[in-house]
Scaffold this motif. Sequence first.
Motif, PDB file in Angstrom:
ATOM      1  N   PRO A  18       0.830  -1.204   0.000  1.00  0.00           N
ATOM      2  CA  PRO A  18       0.000   0.000   0.000  1.00  0.00           C
ATOM      3  C   PRO A  18       0.865   1.254   0.000  1.00  0.00           C
ATOM      4  O   PRO A  18       1.975   1.261   0.532  1.00  0.00           O
ATOM      5  CB  PRO A  18      -0.799  -0.121   1.303  1.00  0.00           C
ATOM      6  CG  PRO A  18       0.021  -0.996   2.182  1.00  0.00           C
ATOM      7  CD  PRO A  18       0.756  -1.938   1.258  1.00  0.00           C
ATOM      8  N   HIS A  19       0.357   2.298  -0.617  1.00  0.00           N
ATOM      9  CA  HIS A  19       1.013   3.601  -0.576  1.00  0.00           C
ATOM     10  C   HIS A  19       0.863   4.139   0.847  1.00  0.00           C
ATOM     11  O   HIS A  19      -0.160   3.879   1.502  1.00  0.00           O
ATOM     12  CB  HIS A  19       0.339   4.538  -1.584  1.00  0.00           C
ATOM     13  CG  HIS A  19       1.101   5.770  -1.827  1.00  0.00           C
ATOM     14  ND1 HIS A  19       0.985   6.869  -1.018  1.00  0.00           N
ATOM     15  CD2 HIS A  19       2.011   6.101  -2.773  1.00  0.00           C
ATOM     16  CE1 HIS A  19       1.777   7.832  -1.441  1.00  0.00           C
ATOM     17  NE2 HIS A  19       2.417   7.380  -2.516  1.00  0.00           N
ATOM     18  N   PRO A  20       1.852   4.850   1.353  1.00  0.00           N
ATOM     19  CA  PRO A  20       1.757   5.341   2.734  1.00  0.00           C
ATOM     20  C   PRO A  20       0.447   6.083   3.049  1.00  0.00           C
ATOM     21  O   PRO A  20      -0.072   5.977   4.162  1.00  0.00           O
ATOM     22  CB  PRO A  20       2.966   6.281   2.861  1.00  0.00           C
ATOM     23  CG  PRO A  20       3.970   5.695   1.922  1.00  0.00           C
ATOM     24  CD  PRO A  20       3.150   5.190   0.750  1.00  0.00           C
ATOM     25  N   MET A  21      -0.096   6.795   2.087  1.00  0.00           N
ATOM     26  CA  MET A  21      -1.353   7.519   2.325  1.00  0.00           C
ATOM     27  C   MET A  21      -2.555   6.579   2.456  1.00  0.00           C
ATOM     28  O   MET A  21      -3.602   6.977   2.948  1.00  0.00           O
ATOM     29  CB  MET A  21      -1.612   8.513   1.184  1.00  0.00           C
ATOM     30  CG  MET A  21      -0.568   9.603   1.065  1.00  0.00           C
ATOM     31  SD  MET A  21      -0.453  10.650   2.530  1.00  0.00           S
ATOM     32  CE  MET A  21      -2.027  11.446   2.459  1.00  0.00           C
ATOM     33  N   GLU A  22      -2.410   5.325   2.025  1.00  0.00           N
ATOM     34  CA  GLU A  22      -3.502   4.356   2.097  1.00  0.00           C
ATOM     35  C   GLU A  22      -3.515   3.583   3.409  1.00  0.00           C
ATOM     36  O   GLU A  22      -4.448   2.829   3.677  1.00  0.00           O
ATOM     37  CB  GLU A  22      -3.387   3.361   0.942  1.00  0.00           C
ATOM     38  CG  GLU A  22      -3.493   3.992  -0.426  1.00  0.00           C
ATOM     39  CD  GLU A  22      -3.136   3.025  -1.541  1.00  0.00           C
ATOM     40  OE1 GLU A  22      -2.524   1.980  -1.273  1.00  0.00           O
ATOM     41  OE2 GLU A  22      -3.476   3.334  -2.691  1.00  0.00           O
ATOM     42  N   VAL A  39       6.445  -0.663   5.295  1.00  0.00           N
ATOM     43  CA  VAL A  39       6.509   0.057   4.019  1.00  0.00           C
ATOM     44  C   VAL A  39       7.666   1.048   4.043  1.00  0.00           C
ATOM     45  O   VAL A  39       8.422   1.158   3.075  1.00  0.00           O
ATOM     46  CB  VAL A  39       5.163   0.749   3.702  1.00  0.00           C
ATOM     47  CG1 VAL A  39       5.292   1.676   2.506  1.00  0.00           C
ATOM     48  CG2 VAL A  39       4.081  -0.294   3.456  1.00  0.00           C
ATOM     49  N   LYS A  40       7.837   1.751   5.156  1.00  0.00           N
ATOM     50  CA  LYS A  40       8.941   2.703   5.285  1.00  0.00           C
ATOM     51  C   LYS A  40      10.283   1.989   5.144  1.00  0.00           C
ATOM     52  O   LYS A  40      11.189   2.472   4.465  1.00  0.00           O
ATOM     53  CB  LYS A  40       8.864   3.418   6.628  1.00  0.00           C
ATOM     54  CG  LYS A  40       9.961   4.434   6.831  1.00  0.00           C
ATOM     55  CD  LYS A  40       9.860   5.112   8.182  1.00  0.00           C
ATOM     56  CE  LYS A  40      11.025   6.075   8.327  1.00  0.00           C
ATOM     57  NZ  LYS A  40      11.225   6.497   9.693  1.00  0.00           N
ATOM     58  N   PHE A  41      10.420   0.821   5.757  1.00  0.00           N
ATOM     59  CA  PHE A  41      11.655   0.047   5.680  1.00  0.00           C
ATOM     60  C   PHE A  41      11.978  -0.337   4.236  1.00  0.00           C
ATOM     61  O   PHE A  41      13.108  -0.155   3.771  1.00  0.00           O
ATOM     62  CB  PHE A  41      11.547  -1.210   6.554  1.00  0.00           C
ATOM     63  CG  PHE A  41      12.706  -2.141   6.424  1.00  0.00           C
ATOM     64  CD1 PHE A  41      13.967  -1.772   6.854  1.00  0.00           C
ATOM     65  CD2 PHE A  41      12.540  -3.396   5.872  1.00  0.00           C
ATOM     66  CE1 PHE A  41      15.051  -2.631   6.736  1.00  0.00           C
ATOM     67  CE2 PHE A  41      13.611  -4.263   5.745  1.00  0.00           C
ATOM     68  CZ  PHE A  41      14.867  -3.888   6.181  1.00  0.00           C
ATOM     69  N   VAL A  42      10.981  -0.834   3.499  1.00  0.00           N
ATOM     70  CA  VAL A  42      11.212  -1.227   2.105  1.00  0.00           C
ATOM     71  C   VAL A  42      11.586  -0.013   1.270  1.00  0.00           C
ATOM     72  O   VAL A  42      12.510  -0.064   0.445  1.00  0.00           O
ATOM     73  CB  VAL A  42       9.979  -1.963   1.523  1.00  0.00           C
ATOM     74  CG1 VAL A  42      10.158  -2.217   0.027  1.00  0.00           C
ATOM     75  CG2 VAL A  42       9.759  -3.273   2.264  1.00  0.00           C
TER      76      VAL A  42
END
Length: 70
Positions: A18-22, A39-42
Amino acid sequence: MADEDTLQALKVAFTFMPHPMEINRFEYGDDTDKVQAQVKFVREVLAHHGIDPEEVSGDINPDSEPNSCY
C-alpha cells in the motif's frame, strides 16, 4: 550488496504494497503502525540501493503507468 535479481524481486513486491497515504486505522486496525514501519523500511532499502520508490511502479509496469503531465 543485493544482487540484481533480489532488487528486482523487491521492486515487484513493492508494487503490491500500500502507498503510505492508504495505510490507516480503518483498513489496518491495530496493525497500522506495523504496516507503516514495514513500508517505510522497504522504501528506505530501495533508496539505499539508488532506486527511487516513486519510480518503481512505472519501471515494473510501464504500460499501466499514466503519462506524466509535464
